[in-house]
Motif scaffolding. Structure first.
Motif, PDB file in Angstrom:
ATOM      1  N   LEU A 267      67.105  -1.014  -9.244  1.00  0.00           N
ATOM      2  CA  LEU A 267      67.802  -1.342 -10.208  1.00  0.00           C
ATOM      3  C   LEU A 267      67.613  -2.432 -10.453  1.00  0.00           C
ATOM      4  CD1 LEU A 267      71.019   1.004  -9.978  1.00  0.00           C
ATOM      5  CD2 LEU A 267      68.707   1.600 -10.905  1.00  0.00           C
TER       6      LEU A 267
ATOM      7  N   ALA B  98      72.367  -0.397 -15.584  1.00  0.00           N
ATOM      8  CA  ALA B  98      71.408   0.409 -14.992  1.00  0.00           C
ATOM      9  C   ALA B  98      71.826   0.761 -14.523  1.00  0.00           C
ATOM     10  CB  ALA B  98      70.612  -1.254 -14.456  1.00  0.00           C
ATOM     11  N   GLY B  99      71.922   2.049 -14.147  1.00  0.00           N
ATOM     12  CA  GLY B  99      71.953   3.347 -13.554  1.00  0.00           C
ATOM     13  C   GLY B  99      72.960   4.676 -14.408  1.00  0.00           C
TER      14      GLY B  99
END
Length: 64
Positions: free
Chosen positions: A20, A10-11
């Motif tokens: 997130l 994520a991110g």
């Protein structure tokens, strides 16, 4: 967020605040340990050394 295997889960979150979320595979924890070899080619003595100063240290040094 990066997995133990180095995959982006994520991110990154840019341009503001947010949350997130990522789904984690707990089996990756064990698999990630197999990838890390602290005694193998990751830690050759000509590139990596650890020196520890075990003598007592003063937190505050007086100004003279």
């Amino acid at each position: 967020m990066i997995s133990p295997l180095g995959e982006i889960l994520a991110g990154p979150l840019r341009g503001g605040e947010g949350v997130l979320l990522a789904e984690l595979d707990l089996g990756d924890l064990d698999r990630g340990k197999f990838d890390f070899d602290p005694n193998g080619h990751y830690a050759p003595p000509d590139l990596f050394t650890l020196q520890v100063n075990e003598s007592p240290q003063h937190t505050v040094q007086p100004r003279n």
